[in-house]
Design a protein around this motif. Structure first.
Motif, PDB file in Angstrom:
ATOM      1  N   LEU A 271     -29.265  -5.957 -11.544  1.00  0.00           N
ATOM      2  CA  LEU A 271     -29.922  -4.653 -11.642  1.00  0.00           C
ATOM      3  C   LEU A 271     -30.580  -4.230 -10.329  1.00  0.00           C
ATOM      4  O   LEU A 271     -30.541  -3.053  -9.965  1.00  0.00           O
TER       5      LEU A 271
ATOM      6  N   SER B 193     -24.356  -7.915 -15.710  1.00  0.00           N
ATOM      7  CA  SER B 193     -25.091  -6.647 -15.691  1.00  0.00           C
ATOM      8  C   SER B 193     -26.431  -6.673 -16.414  1.00  0.00           C
ATOM      9  O   SER B 193     -27.204  -5.722 -16.304  1.00  0.00           O
ATOM     10  N   GLU B 194     -26.724  -7.753 -17.137  1.00  0.00           N
ATOM     11  CA  GLU B 194     -27.987  -7.810 -17.874  1.00  0.00           C
ATOM     12  C   GLU B 194     -28.931  -8.838 -17.269  1.00  0.00           C
ATOM     13  O   GLU B 194     -29.671  -9.526 -17.967  1.00  0.00           O
TER      14      GLU B 194
ATOM     15  N   VAL C 259     -27.074   0.785 -17.090  1.00  0.00           N
ATOM     16  CA  VAL C 259     -26.173   0.373 -16.006  1.00  0.00           C
ATOM     17  C   VAL C 259     -25.089   1.418 -15.766  1.00  0.00           C
ATOM     18  O   VAL C 259     -24.754   1.737 -14.617  1.00  0.00           O
TER      19      VAL C 259
END
Length: 392
Positions: free
Chosen positions: A68, A62-63, A13
């Motif tokens: 993404l 972000s995961e 990221v």
């Protein structure tokens, strides 16, 4: 097999979020390594679990896939913007394609529909790229077909984007068939890939077809058909596209369905008896049934009926004379009088419809067309039965 950790994801990221092109490319390459081989399973399961835990109104962290994928689309857009004097690097498009496929693959992600929160964004991004970046067409065509094949996803596409994509692919098909395209790829393969995507679009509209798109689709088919001469996978897929459109929007076309038939008929009646392609024959039979149903009661429908009466009579005679002369058959008839294959069954159903309609209606072909057979349809049937031909 390496186990993915939160730190691994954050490294990806961080690189993808960089304002430096080199760092973003490193991030793309790093992500690609996690999407290869056995590592891909663990990576995708990790992201899937985090995505599945998101609450309906929660902002994706972000995961997760919904975080993404927008990040990847931004990287692609930045790569395109920075590539005014060169071809954008294909790894950006390829990586996005793999991510979209993995995110909705049950083998990797289990629960489906994980990309619904970003479906509209993806469709908008696909249109923005396809209209301006020819080198990404193959990868993005796969992404588009993949999304359209997923249930409910098409309803998240804006109608403006949908209309633009349909017209874009119709134009691409016609341009490649006309020989005007400057593409370096095999033109036939290019046409077929475009036809696959066009078929997916026609099969999965985001609701009813917009009224202002209808005329353009009909004109598009007319233009494409003017370049189709021979049978093959391109012509077969084209007839499938037309059938799909007639099924979806045929009742709203009115007399425009006959505008399509005016250019289809030459190819249809030339290939009907001679083709060895059973799938093409089945598509032509379906096309004829659809057009008959759409022209029911129409004054111009008598010409279509007359044409079909003649060609179907020849087809029934040909199959009855010798099944070996009907290469699209799946099996030969047995000694007791014949076992219909699925293809022959479709033909017989069409024949019944044609002869029934012909017996009810008085066939009045246009004055400029010479009638191939003057007998009443009932006489035609009686002759076939009298000859003892099994399909009759």
């Amino acid at each position: 097999m390496a186990t993915v950790t939160s730190r691994d994801i954050q490294e990806i990221v961080l690189k993808l979020s960089s304002d430096k092109a080199k760092a973003r490319e490193e991030g793309i390459k790093l992500l690609s390594t996690w999407l290869e081989g056995e590592r891909s399973v663990g990576f995708c399961k990790y992201i899937r679990q985090n995505t599945a835990m998101l609450k309906p109104n929660e902002i994706p962290h972000s995961e997760t896939w919904p975080f993404l994928i927008p990040l990847l689309t931004k990287c692609v857009s930045l790569e395109i913007s920075a590539s005014k004097r060169r071809v954008p690097k294909l790894i950006f498009a390829k990586t996005l394609r793999i991510v979209v496929q993995r995110a909705e693959d049950a083998k990797f992600s289990g629960k489906g529909m994980l990309l619904l929160p970003v479906a509209k964004l993806l469709f908008n991004h696909i249109w923005d790229v396809l209209k301006d970046v020819p080198s990404f067409q193959s990868e993005y065509g796969i992404i588009l077909r993949h999304l359209l094949a997923l249930r409910h996803y098409q309803f998240h596409m804006r109608k403006r984007v949908y209309c633009s994509l349909v017209l874009l692919y119709m134009e691409k098909v016609e341009t490649n068939l006309s020989g005007e395209s400057s593409a370096q790829l095999n033109p036939k393969e290019e046409v077929f890939r475009c036809m696959l995507t066009l078929h997916s679009l026609l099969e999965n509209p985001p609701g009813d077809f917009p009224d202002d798109l209808r005329d353009d689709i009909v004109k598009g088919f007319v233009g494409i058909l003017s370049y189709v001469r021979d049978e093959g996978k391109i012509s077969r897929k084209l007839i499938e596209c037309i059938n799909t459109y007639l099924l979806r929007d045929g009742p709203n076309l009115g007399g425009q369905s006959l505008e399509i038939h005016d250019v289809v008929k030459q190819f249809l009646f030339r290939c009907w008896i001679t083709t060895h392609d059973r799938s093409l024959k089945d598509s032509l039979v379906l096309y004829a049934r659809l057009q008959l149903n759409l022209t029911r009661g129409a004054s111009d429908g008598s010409a279509l009926l007359e044409q079909l009466l003649d060609v179907i009579g020849k087809e029934l005679d040909q199959i009855s004379t010798s099944c070996t002369n009907a290469p699209w058959s799946e099996t030969t008839r047995d000694d007791k009088g014949g076992t219909l294959t699925s293809s022959q069954y479709g033909l017989v159903e069409l024949a019944a419809l044609v002869f029934c309609r012909a017996c009810i209606n008085t066939l009045k072909p246009p004055q400029h067309e010479k009638r191939a057979r003057t007998e009443h349809a009932a006489v035609y049937i009686k002759e076939g039965l009298a000859k003892g031909k099994w399909l009759w």
